[in-house]
Scaffold this motif. Structure first.
Motif, PDB file in Angstrom:
ATOM      1  N   LYS A   1       0.517  -1.034   0.053  1.00 49.02           N
ATOM      2  CA  LYS A   1      -0.420  -0.144  -0.202  1.00 49.02           C
ATOM      3  C   LYS A   1       1.255   1.198  -0.148  1.00 49.02           C
ATOM      4  CE  LYS A   1      -3.688  -2.304   2.148  1.00 49.02           C
ATOM      5  NZ  LYS A   1      -4.535  -2.270   3.166  1.00 49.02           N
ATOM      6  N   SER A   2       2.031   1.401  -0.017  1.00 51.76           N
ATOM      7  CA  SER A   2       3.185   2.335   0.295  1.00 51.76           C
ATOM      8  C   SER A   2       3.769   2.320  -1.116  1.00 51.76           C
ATOM      9  CB  SER A   2       3.816   2.890   1.258  1.00 51.76           C
ATOM     10  OG  SER A   2       5.407   3.206   1.474  1.00 51.76           O
ATOM     11  N   PHE A   3       3.670   3.232  -1.880  1.00 55.66           N
ATOM     12  CA  PHE A   3       4.790   3.509  -3.048  1.00 55.66           C
ATOM     13  C   PHE A   3       5.868   3.194  -2.967  1.00 55.66           C
ATOM     14  CE2 PHE A   3       0.103   5.327  -4.859  1.00 55.66           C
ATOM     15  CZ  PHE A   3      -0.212   3.818  -5.152  1.00 55.66           C
ATOM     16  N   SER A   4       6.172   4.255  -1.906  1.00 56.50           N
ATOM     17  CA  SER A   4       7.965   4.613  -1.692  1.00 56.50           C
ATOM     18  C   SER A   4       8.228   3.807  -1.605  1.00 56.50           C
ATOM     19  CB  SER A   4       7.889   5.548  -0.583  1.00 56.50           C
ATOM     20  OG  SER A   4       7.487   5.000   0.748  1.00 56.50           O
ATOM     21  N   ALA A   5       7.747   2.061  -0.483  1.00 52.88           N
ATOM     22  CA  ALA A   5       8.365   0.900   0.289  1.00 52.88           C
ATOM     23  C   ALA A   5       8.052   0.137  -1.272  1.00 52.88           C
ATOM     24  CB  ALA A   5       7.288   0.122   1.296  1.00 52.88           C
ATOM     25  N   LEU A   6       7.138   0.012  -2.155  1.00 56.99           N
ATOM     26  CA  LEU A   6       7.544  -0.805  -3.465  1.00 56.99           C
ATOM     27  C   LEU A   6       8.895  -0.358  -3.937  1.00 56.99           C
ATOM     28  CD1 LEU A   6       3.181  -0.857  -4.923  1.00 56.99           C
ATOM     29  CD2 LEU A   6       5.193  -2.277  -3.930  1.00 56.99           C
ATOM     30  N   ALA A   7       8.847   1.304  -4.298  1.00 57.86           N
ATOM     31  CA  ALA A   7      10.177   1.162  -5.239  1.00 57.86           C
ATOM     32  C   ALA A   7      11.268   0.683  -3.940  1.00 57.86           C
ATOM     33  CB  ALA A   7      10.467   3.125  -5.035  1.00 57.86           C
ATOM     34  N   GLU A   8      11.649   1.416  -3.134  1.00 55.96           N
ATOM     35  CA  GLU A   8      12.248   0.892  -2.335  1.00 55.96           C
ATOM     36  C   GLU A   8      12.921  -1.047  -2.727  1.00 55.96           C
ATOM     37  OE1 GLU A   8      14.653   3.299   0.918  1.00 55.96           O
ATOM     38  OE2 GLU A   8      11.876   3.026   1.245  1.00 55.96           O
ATOM     39  N   ALA A   9      11.678  -1.342  -2.677  1.00 56.81           N
ATOM     40  CA  ALA A   9      12.264  -2.782  -2.355  1.00 56.81           C
ATOM     41  C   ALA A   9      12.244  -3.649  -4.151  1.00 56.81           C
ATOM     42  CB  ALA A   9      10.178  -3.755  -1.955  1.00 56.81           C
TER      43      ALA A   9
END
Length: 218
Positions: free
Chosen positions: A110-118
């Motif tokens: 649900k977090s776009f920033s977490a997806l990008a970092e992952a």
């Protein structure tokens, strides 16, 4: 507004965007002047030993950029550590093996920033290899049909998109970074590492992980 850089300095760029937004809301300084100040800063290249420090508008807040010490090894910041915390050692190893064997992988959360970092952290873990499939850290909703692409990919998608399109993508492996789970179709045979190598990797990753990380594994 978007800041574009050829260097992987994500946190300083993120800090600069927050600062620009704050200054814009308070109208304490013209945003054009702040952008000019950013563009005038010296950019450290890989191997640069001294951090570059600068202020943007607020003299009390100092920003710093430390260049990677090696030009070839990926500079991931906290991305890999966060990915390990999201998934746990066993799931992370499985995901890296799947990435190396050209499976289609969709990270969802649900977090776009977490997806990008992952996505960035996972792609870095196959070093010294370079991921040659399609890498889309955050897949826009209007491009959700890409999940049905016949070629290998690593994409990040919002949980709502994944849940709505999952029936159309029976050959895509899902990774829930919020729940720490891998969603692998029943008919898939997951490649495995030799037992000794696998046990040693899990042991070493567990040693560097935070307490309680193993409860995330499924």
């Amino acid at each position: 507004m978007m800041l574009v850089s050829s260097h992987s300095y994500f946190q300083p760029l993120k800090n600069a965007l927050f600062m620009l937004f704050d200054q814009h809301v308070r109208r304490s300084e013209d945003i054009e002047n702040l952008l000019a100040h950013i563009l005038a800063q010296q950019v450290p290249t890989p191997g640069w030993k001294t951090p570059v420090r600068f202020n943007l508008g607020d003299r009390m807040t100092q920003h710093a950029v430390q260049a990677p010490q090696c030009p070839t090894i990926p500079a991931t910041g906290e991305s890999v550590a966060k990915l390990l915390n999201y998934l746990g050692p066993r799931n992370l190893i499985t995901l890296v093996v799947l990435l190396l064997t050209d499976y289609k992988i969709a990270l969802f959360g649900k977090s776009f920033s977490a997806l990008a970092e992952a996505s960035r952290g996972l792609a870095a873990l196959i070093y010294p290899f370079t991921y040659t499939g399609t890498l889309i850290p955050v897949l826009p909703k209007n491009l959700a049909d890409y999940l049905m692409s016949p070629v290998p990919f690593l994409v990040g998608v919002h949980t709502d998109i994944w849940e709505s399109r999952r029936p159309d993508c029976p050959d895509v492996i899902g990774c829930d970074i919020d729940g720490g789970k891998l969603v692998i179709p029943d008919n898939f045979i997951v490649p495995k590492l030799p037992d000794l190598v696998d046990k040693e990797l899990v042991h070493r990753l567990t040693l560097v992980a935070k307490d309680g990380i193993l409860i995330l594994e499924v």
